[in-house]
Enzyme design. Structure first.
Site, PDB file in Angstrom:
ATOM      1  N   HIS A  68       6.576  -7.945   8.972  1.00 21.00           N
ATOM      2  CA  HIS A  68       5.429  -8.611   8.793  1.00 21.00           C
ATOM      3  C   HIS A  68       5.823  -9.823   7.655  1.00 21.00           C
ATOM      4  O   HIS A  68       5.384  -9.895   6.651  1.00 21.00           O
ATOM      5  CB  HIS A  68       4.247  -7.895   8.142  1.00 21.00           C
TER       6      HIS A  68
ATOM      7  N   HIS B  81      -4.292 -11.357   7.051  1.00 19.28           N
ATOM      8  CA  HIS B  81      -2.903 -11.248   6.681  1.00 19.28           C
ATOM      9  C   HIS B  81      -2.129 -12.722   6.451  1.00 19.28           C
ATOM     10  O   HIS B  81      -1.423 -13.012   5.806  1.00 19.28           O
ATOM     11  CB  HIS B  81      -1.958 -10.378   7.303  1.00 19.28           C
TER      12      HIS B  81
ATOM     13  N   ALA C 209       0.902  -1.383  -0.124  1.00 24.40           N
ATOM     14  CA  ALA C 209       0.044   0.113   0.039  1.00 24.40           C
ATOM     15  C   ALA C 209       0.707   1.462   0.061  1.00 24.40           C
ATOM     16  O   ALA C 209       0.421   2.361   0.365  1.00 24.40           O
ATOM     17  CB  ALA C 209      -0.927   0.048   1.224  1.00 24.40           C
ATOM     18  N   HIS C 210       2.143   1.244  -0.498  1.00 22.67           N
ATOM     19  CA  HIS C 210       3.133   2.489  -0.432  1.00 22.67           C
ATOM     20  C   HIS C 210       2.758   2.942  -1.997  1.00 22.67           C
ATOM     21  O   HIS C 210       2.781   2.183  -2.999  1.00 22.67           O
ATOM     22  CB  HIS C 210       4.378   2.042  -0.222  1.00 22.67           C
TER      23      HIS C 210
ATOM     24  N   ASP D 222      -4.619 -11.545  12.405  1.00 25.10           N
ATOM     25  CA  ASP D 222      -5.835 -10.793  12.275  1.00 25.10           C
ATOM     26  C   ASP D 222      -6.754 -11.507  11.624  1.00 25.10           C
ATOM     27  O   ASP D 222      -7.960 -11.354  11.344  1.00 25.10           O
ATOM     28  CB  ASP D 222      -5.752  -9.663  11.842  1.00 25.10           C
TER      29      ASP D 222
ATOM     30  N   ASP E 111       0.312  -3.599  12.568  1.00 24.72           N
ATOM     31  CA  ASP E 111       0.268  -2.857  11.335  1.00 24.72           C
ATOM     32  C   ASP E 111      -0.987  -2.043  11.194  1.00 24.72           C
ATOM     33  O   ASP E 111      -1.420  -2.020   9.998  1.00 24.72           O
ATOM     34  CB  ASP E 111       0.730  -3.845  10.144  1.00 24.72           C
TER      35      ASP E 111
ATOM     36  N   ALA F 177      -3.956  -2.781   2.798  1.00 24.63           N
ATOM     37  CA  ALA F 177      -3.570  -1.641   3.245  1.00 24.63           C
ATOM     38  C   ALA F 177      -3.368  -1.539   4.881  1.00 24.63           C
ATOM     39  O   ALA F 177      -4.050  -0.731   5.452  1.00 24.63           O
ATOM     40  CB  ALA F 177      -4.147  -0.549   2.901  1.00 24.63           C
TER      41      ALA F 177
END
Length: 381
Positions: free
Chosen positions: A210, A245, A134-135, A242, A268, A303
């Site tokens: 991560h 991921h 998400a960068h 979660d 994150d 993201a």
């Protein structure tokens, strides 16, 4: 000063194991080994008392961003995570223009100086466009040691970690620079091979950002960074537990190969953590959060997360079947050690800060204490 407190009758998780019908004594802001006369006694029978959680990778929460928010916004995000058990949090910044990130480092450094955050993590811009997640790709750059040093200096001694794609030009020299300055070099958002990752570890990298996410998958002919990071005793692997991921089998694989002593649970988290679905910004990128899952509006890439560490703890025990002691290591002791704060936080030993979490027998959070004061009062009646 608030009266001393004794939490009595709980299952207390210590570095040496779990003590049934144990007690935790709080004297002022610290954990003590003996209770002074007149201490308040709270019966927490049937509950767990564990150390406060330590999150080394967190971008915000409560609708507030650590990358772009005002100091008041940042404190709102910190408070949101405290109410979910995270008594120590590192503020993570996402990719941006170098001068912008340097200015943000100055803002975050002031909050670190005040003790509101435990330091700064730069996730980007020194990452691979092949694994950008998400960068913003237009803002990515090779890890020039001089530019890495600029961000470290801008943090005024509060830079704790920099995530790098170490296979890029300047990557290994940047890892060496960070190691020399006592800053964690983390391998992440990387397209490195197995061999390139080993080079980064030998240069001084000590964390996998991560693990599994934003890196090549494990292959039988090209094992890539995952195998190198799991097998090396010098590496602590971050995991986002979660349910989005990571598949549970991937989490089990990491615990099996790295062992509980080399795992750090992280969130994150982005702004929506503890806040709700909707549209948000992660750095310059627009994010849609639906059913608690954050994805880029453009492209749909995951993201960050909306995770809080109390949920990660409960899932680890009730879904993944991990021993409570292993979860406490991953969520408190190990990240505290990485930050160089193990003499203050991460365990319930006398002399440490009185940071603790009270969980019921279903592993739901009912109380949070930070430095001897209740953030969430258990009100156990």
């Amino acid at each position: 000063m608030a009266p001393s407190k004794v939490l009595a009758g709980a299952r207390v998780v210590l570095p040496t194991g779990t003590v049934d019908d144990g007690r935790v004594i709080v004297d002022g802001t610290r954990i003590a080994d003996t209770a002074p006369p007149g201490a308040d006694v709270l019966d927490v029978s049937g509950h767990w008392v564990v150390p406060g959680f330590v999150d080394i990778h967190n971008h915000g929460g409560g609708g507030a961003s650590f990358t772009g928010g005002t100091p008041e916004d940042i404190l709102k995000g910190v408070e949101t995570h405290r109410r979910h058990g995270t008594t120590t949090v590192v503020a993570s910044a996402v990719t941006g223009e170098l001068d912008f990130l340097a200015r943000r480092a100055g803002v975050l450094a002031e909050l670190a100086q005040q003790g509101d955050v435990a330091g700064i993590h730069f996730e980007g811009p020194f990452i691979s466009p092949c694994r950008k997640g998400a960068h913003d790709e237009q803002l990515l750059r090779d890890p020039d040691p001089a530019e890495v040093r600029k961000l470290v200096d801008a943090a005024h001694g509060h830079a704790k970690m920099v995530t790098l794609a170490t296979e890029l030009p300047g990557g290994l020299d940047s890892v060496r620079l960070l190691a020399e300055h006592g800053v964690i070099a983390a391998v992440g958002h990387t397209d490195a091979t197995y061999e390139q990752t080993l080079q980064a570890i030998d240069a001084g990298a000590t964390v996998a950002t991560h693990l599994f996410n934003a890196m090549p998958p494990l292959g039988h002919r090209s094992p890539g960074p995952i195998a190198a990071l799991l097998e090396d005793e010098r590496i602590t692997v971050e995991l986002i537990n979660d349910g989005t991921h990571l598949h549970p089998a991937s989490l089990q694989l990491a615990f099996h190969h790295a062992g509980a002593a080399r795992v750090a649970f992280i969130t994150d988290a982005m702004d929506a953590a503890g806040f709700g679905d909707g549209r948000y910004l992660l750095g310059p990128m627009e994010v849609e959060v639906a059913d608690g899952v954050a994805r880029l509006v453009e492209g749909g890439s995951i993201a960050g997360s909306t995770l809080t560490l109390d949920r990660a703890f409960k899932r680890a025990v009730t879904v993944d079947g991990l021993p409570v002691e292993d979860v406490v290591a991953a969520i408190s002791a190990n990240p505290a050690r990485l930050l160089g704060l193990a003499d203050r936080v991460g365990s319930l030993e006398p002399g440490r800060d009185a940071d603790l979490v009270v969980l019921d027998d279903a592993f739901d959070l009912v109380g949070v204490m930070r430095r001897g004061e209740w953030v969430v009062d258990p009100q156990l009646g």
